[in-house]
Design a protein around this motif. Structure first.
Motif, PDB file in Angstrom:
ATOM      1  N   UNK A  19      -3.988 -21.879  -8.373  1.00  0.00           N
ATOM      2  CA  UNK A  19      -5.054 -20.174  -8.579  1.00  0.00           C
ATOM      3  C   UNK A  19      -5.732 -20.314  -6.876  1.00  0.00           C
ATOM      4  N   UNK A  20      -5.611 -19.789  -6.714  1.00  0.00           N
ATOM      5  CA  UNK A  20      -5.477 -18.945  -5.106  1.00  0.00           C
ATOM      6  C   UNK A  20      -7.302 -19.618  -4.757  1.00  0.00           C
ATOM      7  N   UNK A  21      -7.843 -20.970  -4.048  1.00  0.00           N
ATOM      8  CA  UNK A  21      -9.083 -21.502  -3.559  1.00  0.00           C
ATOM      9  C   UNK A  21      -9.754 -20.783  -2.325  1.00  0.00           C
ATOM     10  N   UNK A  22      -8.931 -20.647  -1.637  1.00  0.00           N
ATOM     11  CA  UNK A  22      -8.201 -19.498  -0.242  1.00  0.00           C
ATOM     12  C   UNK A  22      -7.803 -18.455  -0.198  1.00  0.00           C
ATOM     13  N   UNK A  23      -8.355 -17.355   0.546  1.00  0.00           N
ATOM     14  CA  UNK A  23      -7.251 -16.497   0.708  1.00  0.00           C
ATOM     15  C   UNK A  23      -5.927 -17.201   1.494  1.00  0.00           C
ATOM     16  N   UNK A  24      -4.446 -16.042   0.787  1.00  0.00           N
ATOM     17  CA  UNK A  24      -3.264 -17.098   0.890  1.00  0.00           C
ATOM     18  C   UNK A  24      -2.383 -16.150   1.777  1.00  0.00           C
ATOM     19  N   UNK A  25      -2.078 -16.431   3.124  1.00  0.00           N
ATOM     20  CA  UNK A  25      -1.005 -15.631   3.141  1.00  0.00           C
ATOM     21  C   UNK A  25       0.454 -16.048   3.836  1.00  0.00           C
ATOM     22  N   UNK A  26       0.834 -15.872   3.069  1.00  0.00           N
ATOM     23  CA  UNK A  26       2.418 -16.196   2.493  1.00  0.00           C
ATOM     24  C   UNK A  26       3.077 -14.550   3.667  1.00  0.00           C
ATOM     25  N   UNK A  27       3.317 -15.172   4.967  1.00  0.00           N
ATOM     26  CA  UNK A  27       3.945 -13.284   5.309  1.00  0.00           C
ATOM     27  C   UNK A  27       4.825 -12.892   5.499  1.00  0.00           C
ATOM     28  N   UNK A  28       5.454 -11.874   5.913  1.00  0.00           N
ATOM     29  CA  UNK A  28       6.725 -10.833   5.405  1.00  0.00           C
ATOM     30  C   UNK A  28       7.324 -11.317   7.201  1.00  0.00           C
ATOM     31  N   UNK A  29       6.165 -11.152   7.668  1.00  0.00           N
ATOM     32  CA  UNK A  29       6.840 -11.530   9.102  1.00  0.00           C
ATOM     33  C   UNK A  29       6.550  -9.994   9.807  1.00  0.00           C
ATOM     34  N   UNK A  30       7.101  -9.562   8.892  1.00  0.00           N
ATOM     35  CA  UNK A  30       7.451  -7.251   9.511  1.00  0.00           C
ATOM     36  C   UNK A  30       5.659  -6.671   9.831  1.00  0.00           C
ATOM     37  N   UNK A  31       5.347  -5.979  10.836  1.00  0.00           N
ATOM     38  CA  UNK A  31       4.961  -5.293  10.873  1.00  0.00           C
ATOM     39  C   UNK A  31       4.776  -3.493  10.657  1.00  0.00           C
ATOM     40  N   UNK A  32       5.550  -3.453   9.695  1.00  0.00           N
ATOM     41  CA  UNK A  32       5.849  -2.545  10.072  1.00  0.00           C
ATOM     42  C   UNK A  32       4.286  -1.455   8.643  1.00  0.00           C
ATOM     43  N   UNK A  33       3.843  -2.152   8.120  1.00  0.00           N
ATOM     44  CA  UNK A  33       2.484  -1.687   8.099  1.00  0.00           C
ATOM     45  C   UNK A  33       1.318  -1.134   8.207  1.00  0.00           C
ATOM     46  N   UNK A  34       0.506  -0.640   8.044  1.00  0.00           N
ATOM     47  CA  UNK A  34      -0.843  -0.694   8.263  1.00  0.00           C
ATOM     48  C   UNK A  34      -1.426  -2.150   8.572  1.00  0.00           C
ATOM     49  N   UNK A  35      -1.380  -3.493   8.224  1.00  0.00           N
ATOM     50  CA  UNK A  35      -2.327  -4.554   8.980  1.00  0.00           C
ATOM     51  C   UNK A  35      -0.867  -4.807   9.752  1.00  0.00           C
ATOM     52  N   UNK A  36      -0.506  -5.551  10.454  1.00  0.00           N
ATOM     53  CA  UNK A  36      -0.743  -6.315  11.622  1.00  0.00           C
ATOM     54  C   UNK A  36       0.657  -7.150  11.578  1.00  0.00           C
ATOM     55  N   UNK A  37       0.366  -8.214  10.322  1.00  0.00           N
ATOM     56  CA  UNK A  37       1.042  -9.430   9.393  1.00  0.00           C
ATOM     57  C   UNK A  37       1.102  -9.252   8.192  1.00  0.00           C
ATOM     58  N   UNK A  38       1.919  -8.234   6.927  1.00  0.00           N
ATOM     59  CA  UNK A  38       1.897  -8.049   5.746  1.00  0.00           C
ATOM     60  C   UNK A  38       1.994  -9.253   4.728  1.00  0.00           C
ATOM     61  N   UNK A  39       0.676  -9.172   3.939  1.00  0.00           N
ATOM     62  CA  UNK A  39       2.247 -10.367   2.987  1.00  0.00           C
ATOM     63  C   UNK A  39       3.428 -10.035   2.061  1.00  0.00           C
ATOM     64  N   UNK A  40       4.062 -11.348   1.583  1.00  0.00           N
ATOM     65  CA  UNK A  40       5.604 -10.917   1.281  1.00  0.00           C
ATOM     66  C   UNK A  40       4.850 -10.317  -0.304  1.00  0.00           C
ATOM     67  N   UNK A  41       6.448  -8.808  -0.545  1.00  0.00           N
ATOM     68  CA  UNK A  41       5.716  -8.092  -1.874  1.00  0.00           C
ATOM     69  C   UNK A  41       6.798  -7.779  -2.510  1.00  0.00           C
ATOM     70  N   UNK A  42       6.982  -7.560  -3.588  1.00  0.00           N
ATOM     71  CA  UNK A  42       8.533  -7.262  -4.090  1.00  0.00           C
ATOM     72  C   UNK A  42       8.723  -5.632  -3.990  1.00  0.00           C
ATOM     73  N   UNK A  43       9.792  -6.359  -3.729  1.00  0.00           N
ATOM     74  CA  UNK A  43      10.529  -4.463  -3.214  1.00  0.00           C
ATOM     75  C   UNK A  43      10.489  -2.865  -4.439  1.00  0.00           C
ATOM     76  N   UNK A  44      10.843  -3.743  -5.647  1.00  0.00           N
ATOM     77  CA  UNK A  44      10.505  -2.179  -6.088  1.00  0.00           C
ATOM     78  C   UNK A  44       8.894  -1.922  -7.011  1.00  0.00           C
ATOM     79  N   UNK A  45       8.511  -2.954  -6.656  1.00  0.00           N
ATOM     80  CA  UNK A  45       6.404  -2.464  -6.981  1.00  0.00           C
ATOM     81  C   UNK A  45       5.651  -2.787  -6.461  1.00  0.00           C
ATOM     82  N   UNK A  46       5.660  -3.603  -4.969  1.00  0.00           N
ATOM     83  CA  UNK A  46       5.088  -3.532  -4.573  1.00  0.00           C
ATOM     84  C   UNK A  46       4.321  -4.365  -4.521  1.00  0.00           C
ATOM     85  N   UNK A  47       3.934  -5.468  -5.502  1.00  0.00           N
ATOM     86  CA  UNK A  47       3.139  -6.159  -6.025  1.00  0.00           C
ATOM     87  C   UNK A  47       3.551  -7.342  -5.476  1.00  0.00           C
ATOM     88  N   UNK A  48       2.016  -8.370  -4.899  1.00  0.00           N
ATOM     89  CA  UNK A  48       2.713  -9.909  -3.600  1.00  0.00           C
ATOM     90  C   UNK A  48       3.203 -10.278  -4.596  1.00  0.00           C
TER      91      UNK A  48
END
Lengths: 162, 310
Positions: B11-40
């Protein structure tokens, strides 16, 4: 899959055009405005602005302004919503066709209108007729398009100080 | 092959950044997502590293003379000796179960969707949890299922961010919300209020809508670096980071096999049961996962289910 891929390519293609010609669009818009302007004094003012845009320094500064919008607007949409962000661009652009906010608004709006097959103004459609689901899908489309715009802006536009 | 399974709720008590390292999206440092569903997600390797470090810290704090050996038996030896044997504890990727979204009334709603619930049910059942509910599906893309007496409903609508859904009260949704409250939310006293809030703010969205919210309603934090002499932003030092918002509930299946360490027997770890017991006896409480630890991000409260709640 085929159609998805084409869509991504379409987004990229239009974004590339926007970035390549962003300054041209501002200059074209300004020229059209000058042609319409009847008041001598206002016309002189607009002519002066045109000269600035056509100068190397002025053109570079304008591109910097546009480039920083390309970086900033996607996160504005994430934090404030598409409608609010478009209203912000409109308000900042003040209807001046050579203002970078106005050009930017036109670029997003042209793309979305094309995707949605809209005749009316995009902001008006969002405010008056779009239902919740259409609005959500439009927001996602705007983000997908801006992802390309941002990337191309970073690639070829001069960088402003932020 | 695995012999035992457990489920770790985060249960997240503060914002959590599990980064994916790639900056191909809108934010410079996006979070990890599942390939097929794009869910975090939080990748298993991130999670395993944190569990390992925390297990070591706890055992050392207890002055357990075998702390190091036990950690290695559970999670595998240090990198240089990694070829010798494998650890017996395998956490999987952590997935989102509840995602909080700003709501017009009731402050925020804990949202989920049929796909997420079905998948969770499959994992939880595999781990031996009793899951006595069926997953209800919204009738159309504009409908949201809520619990009777919901606090996020206003005039038959649920308004999340700027998007309105037709609210429909659903009995099964109530069962699910109460089950999550009882089995997945942290058990401790300080979460009493959260447990009361959960059913009242629980919303089941259509799959697409849920997916979209997890993309556009994450926390985007802008960060800068100041140039000390000028007290202005250093050039180019402005970037955005994406975080899972606080109040997100994630779960990660943990599979346990027979310990393979040569000294396992001496450590009292003869089978998977022993290993799972050791894990549960750690009494994990809070973990720090993902980046930006020094600015307080990624604090999660933990609840471990390992068969019959020990």
């Amino acid at each position: 899959m085929q159609s998805m891929r084409t869509l991504e390519q379409e987004r990229a293609r239009y974004a590339w055009q926007c970035i390549q010609h962003c300054l041209d669009h501002a200059i074209e818009g300004l020229r059209a405005r000058i042609a319409e302007e009847r008041n001598e004094k206002n016309r002189e003012e607009l002519q002066r602005r045109l000269k600035t845009l056509q100068s190397e320094e002025g053109g570079k500064n304008w591109k910097k302004g546009y480039g920083s919008l390309a970086r900033k607007v996607p996160s504005l949409i994430l934090t404030n919503g598409l409608g609010q962000t478009l209203a912000f661009l409109k308000a900042k652009g003040k209807g001046d066709p050579s203002d970078e906010h106005e050009v930017f608004y036109q670029h997003i709006s042209n793309w979305l209108k094309q995707r949605l097959r809209l005749e009316d103004d995009l902001l008006e459609w969002i405010v008056n007729s779009a239902n919740s689901q259409q609005y959500r899908i439009t927001t996602m489309e705007a983000l997908a398009f801006l992802q390309w715009l941002k990337r191309f802006a970073e690639a070829i536009l001069p960088k402003g100080e932020e | 092959m695995f012999e035992k399974a457990a489920i770790l709720f985060l249960y997240c008590e503060t914002p959590l950044h599990a980064g994916s390292g790639s900056s191909m999206s809108i934010v410079d440092l996006p979070i990890q997502r599942e390939r097929i569903t794009n869910l975090p997600i939080i990748q298993a390797s991130s999670l395993k590293g944190v569990l390992r470090a925390e297990a070591k810290r706890i055992l050392e704090q207890r002055n357990d003379p075998q702390a190091n050996d036990k950690v290695q038996a559970l999670f595998g030896p240090e990198t240089q000796r990694a070829h010798e044997y494998a650890g017996c504890v395998s956490p999987h990727d952590a997935r989102v179960l509840l995602f909080p979204v700003r709501s017009l009334v009731g402050v925020f709603a804990w949202t989920t969707c049929p796909f997420v619930l079905e998948r969770f049910k499959r994992e939880a059942t595999a781990a031996g949890m009793q899951v006595p509910w069926q997953v209800p599906v919204p009738e159309n893309s504009n409908q949201a299922l809520v619990v009777n007496g919901s606090e996020v409903k206003i005039e038959d609508k649920v308004v999340l961010e700027e998007f309105a859904f037709d609210a429909k009260e659903d009995k099964e949704a109530k069962k699910i919300a109460e089950w999550i409250r009882d089995n997945a939310l942290p058990k401790s006293e300080e979460y009493q209020q959260w447990r009361e809030w959960l059913p009242k703010r629980f919303v089941i969205l259509p799959d697409d809508a849920f997916r979209d919210f997890t993309q556009m309603a994450t926390e985007v934090i802008t960060r800068i670096r100041i140039e000390q002499e000028k007290k202005t932003v250093a050039e180019g030092a402005l970037w955005t980071e994406e975080h899972l918002p606080s109040e997100t509930l994630l779960y990660a299946p943990i599979f346990v096999s027979k310990p393979l360490a040569p000294n396992a027997k001496n450590l009292g770890l003869t089978n998977a049961d022993d290993a799972l017991k050791l894990l549960s006896k750690l009494k994990l409480d809070r973990l720090q996962i993902g980046g930006d630890e020094t600015v307080g991000r990624g604090i999660v409260k933990v609840r471990l289910y390992c068969g019959g709640e020990k």
